[in-house]
Design an enzyme around this catalytic site. Structure first.
Site, PDB file in Angstrom:
ATOM      1  NE  ARG A  32      45.691  41.186  29.944  1.00  0.00           N
ATOM      2  CZ  ARG A  32      46.204  41.747  31.167  1.00  0.00           C
ATOM      3  NH1 ARG A  32      46.585  43.076  30.794  1.00  0.00           N
ATOM      4  NH2 ARG A  32      46.464  41.117  32.072  1.00  0.00           N
ATOM      5  N   GLY A  72      39.847  46.317  33.304  1.00  0.00           N
ATOM      6  CA  GLY A  72      41.065  46.744  32.684  1.00  0.00           C
ATOM      7  C   GLY A  72      41.548  45.750  31.409  1.00  0.00           C
ATOM      8  CG  ASN A  89      40.948  43.142  35.381  1.00  0.00           C
ATOM      9  OD1 ASN A  89      40.698  44.253  34.886  1.00  0.00           O
ATOM     10  ND2 ASN A  89      41.982  42.734  36.326  1.00  0.00           N
ATOM     11  CD  GLU A 142      35.616  26.060  39.322  1.00  0.00           C
ATOM     12  OE1 GLU A 142      36.090  24.998  39.659  1.00  0.00           O
ATOM     13  OE2 GLU A 142      34.771  26.406  38.566  1.00  0.00           O
ATOM     14  CG  ASP A 149      45.274  33.147  35.827  1.00  0.00           C
ATOM     15  OD1 ASP A 149      44.574  33.662  36.417  1.00  0.00           O
ATOM     16  OD2 ASP A 149      46.313  32.803  36.537  1.00  0.00           O
ATOM     17  N   GLY A 160      45.837  47.772  38.177  1.00  0.00           N
ATOM     18  CA  GLY A 160      46.530  46.789  38.902  1.00  0.00           C
ATOM     19  C   GLY A 160      47.957  47.561  39.243  1.00  0.00           C
ATOM     20  CE1 TYR A 161      50.613  44.485  43.147  1.00  0.00           C
ATOM     21  CE2 TYR A 161      49.197  43.293  41.337  1.00  0.00           C
ATOM     22  CZ  TYR A 161      49.813  43.185  42.667  1.00  0.00           C
ATOM     23  OH  TYR A 161      49.225  42.496  43.606  1.00  0.00           O
ATOM     24  CG  ASP A 162      49.518  48.880  34.559  1.00  0.00           C
ATOM     25  OD1 ASP A 162      50.470  47.982  34.570  1.00  0.00           O
ATOM     26  OD2 ASP A 162      48.646  48.828  33.902  1.00  0.00           O
ATOM     27  CB  THR A 197      38.397  38.718  31.766  1.00  0.00           C
ATOM     28  OG1 THR A 197      38.884  39.575  32.880  1.00  0.00           O
ATOM     29  CG2 THR A 197      38.201  39.850  30.740  1.00  0.00           C
TER      30      THR A 197
HETATM   31  P1  ITT Z   1      39.659  37.616  35.717  1.00  0.00           P
HETATM   32  O1  ITT Z   1      39.882  36.431  36.460  1.00  0.00           O
HETATM   33  O2  ITT Z   1      38.272  37.764  35.986  1.00  0.00           O
HETATM   34  O3  ITT Z   1      40.241  37.684  34.497  1.00  0.00           O
HETATM   35  P2  ITT Z   1      41.402  38.957  37.581  1.00  0.00           P
HETATM   36  O4  ITT Z   1      41.834  40.457  37.809  1.00  0.00           O
HETATM   37  O5  ITT Z   1      40.845  38.177  38.971  1.00  0.00           O
HETATM   38  O6  ITT Z   1      40.131  38.875  36.483  1.00  0.00           O
HETATM   39  P3  ITT Z   1      43.756  37.390  37.394  1.00  0.00           P
HETATM   40  O7  ITT Z   1      43.344  36.343  38.371  1.00  0.00           O
HETATM   41  O8  ITT Z   1      44.488  36.870  36.183  1.00  0.00           O
HETATM   42  O9  ITT Z   1      42.547  38.176  36.962  1.00  0.00           O
HETATM   43  O10 ITT Z   1      44.862  38.254  38.190  1.00  0.00           O
HETATM   44  C1  ITT Z   1      45.502  39.231  37.517  1.00  0.00           C
HETATM   45  C2  ITT Z   1      46.129  40.052  38.479  1.00  0.00           C
HETATM   46  O11 ITT Z   1      47.712  40.539  38.176  1.00  0.00           O
HETATM   47  C3  ITT Z   1      45.356  41.513  38.342  1.00  0.00           C
HETATM   48  O12 ITT Z   1      44.355  41.755  38.984  1.00  0.00           O
HETATM   49  C4  ITT Z   1      46.698  42.640  38.653  1.00  0.00           C
HETATM   50  O13 ITT Z   1      46.745  42.681  39.874  1.00  0.00           O
HETATM   51  C5  ITT Z   1      47.718  41.768  38.002  1.00  0.00           C
HETATM   52  N1  ITT Z   1      47.896  42.175  36.524  1.00  0.00           N
HETATM   53  C6  ITT Z   1      47.853  41.280  35.485  1.00  0.00           C
HETATM   54  N2  ITT Z   1      47.862  42.122  34.405  1.00  0.00           N
HETATM   55  C7  ITT Z   1      48.127  43.282  34.630  1.00  0.00           C
HETATM   56  C8  ITT Z   1      48.419  44.581  33.843  1.00  0.00           C
HETATM   57  O14 ITT Z   1      48.556  44.458  32.554  1.00  0.00           O
HETATM   58  N3  ITT Z   1      48.577  45.519  34.725  1.00  0.00           N
HETATM   59  C9  ITT Z   1      48.628  45.620  36.016  1.00  0.00           C
HETATM   60  N4  ITT Z   1      48.432  44.655  36.858  1.00  0.00           N
HETATM   61  C10 ITT Z   1      48.108  43.454  36.125  1.00  0.00           C
END
Ligand code: ITT
Length: 205
Positions: free
Chosen positions: A182, A12, A10, A41, A70, A154-156, A8
């Site tokens: 998660r 977070g 991300n 992708e 995801d 994110g939306y937390d 990942t």
């Molecule tokens: P990777 O694909 O590299 O893992 P990404 O952020 O693009 O990173 P996703 O496509 O799975 O990952 O998008 C998930 C989104 O959903 C994330 O960017 C947040 O906006 C939201 N999200 C998922 N889990 C969350 C969490 O625990 N807290 C807050 N927002 C969350």
């Protein structure tokens, strides 16, 4: 310990997974540590396929077993949107704060009793032999009226958890890791990872 690539980008998710996978019997390595840049992708319209694509790409690029997540937020008053598109809600110009403000705007006229939502995560684990498993978790909440708290990502700050009386961003990471989507998925994944390690399957083909 055998190595597991945490696929990942991300930060977070990376922070949370480091703790969630601590007892998995696998050494967690990140794409940065391996100087790997993975393609962005996500073509599919469901979490499971997206998670598998991300883990497959990472396993192929590294030769290691890979784990990807995801995830997204599903708002009932928006008929489940943004869901699988949560990271791209509102287009590429928005950051986390821009996206959550857009969500608050779209829900302005929605009364408190109709602001239910859930987080969903699907974890995919792909061995270098191609063997693939997925694990899912959800976490129920409500969308608040304004952002509160600065933890998580994110939306937390707008994801309110009635049983805790707090937003996800007001919880410590330990508390978030007790209840999050998660964490639910990771608990199942850890059982699988431990069984693989116990049987000596290191993902090497
Ligand atoms: P990777 O694909 O590299 O893992 P990404 O952020 O693009 O990173 P996703 O496509 O799975 O990952 O998008 C998930 C989104 O959903 C994330 O960017 C947040 O906006 C939201 N999200 C998922 N889990 C969350 C969490 O625990 N807290 C807050 N927002 C969350």
């Amino acid at each position: 310990m055998p190595k597991l690539l945490l696929a990942t980008s991300n930060p977070g998710k990376q922070r949370e997974f480091r703790v969630l996978l601590a007892d998995s019997s696998w050494e967690i390595v990140t794409p940065q540590e391996l100087h790997l840049s993975l393609p962005d992708e996500e073509k599919e319209t469901n979490y499971e396929e997206n998670a598998i694509i991300k883990a497959e790409n990472a396993a192929r690029a590294s030769g290691l077993m890979a784990l990807a997540d995801d995830s997204g937020i599903e708002v009932d008053a928006l008929t489940g949107a943004p869901g699988v598109l949560s990271a791209r809600f509102g287009g590429p110009g928005l950051d986390d704060t821009g996206r959550l403000n857009l969500m608050l705007e779209q829900l302005e006229d929605v009364p408190d009793g109709r602001r239910s939502a859930r987080y969903r995560a699907v974890i995919a684990i792909v061995q270098s032999s191609g063997e693939t498993r997925t694990f899912e978790g959800t976490c129920e909440g409500m969308i608040g009226r304004s952002p509160v708290g600065d933890g998580g990502f994110g939306y937390d700050p707008i994801f309110y958890i009635p049983v805790r009386g707090k937003t996800m961003a007001e919880l410590t990471m330990e508390e978030k890791n007790e209840i999050s989507h998660r964490a639910v998925a990771a608990k199942k994944a850890v059982e699988y990872l431990r069984s693989l390690a116990a049987y000596g399957s290191t993902g090497a083909s």
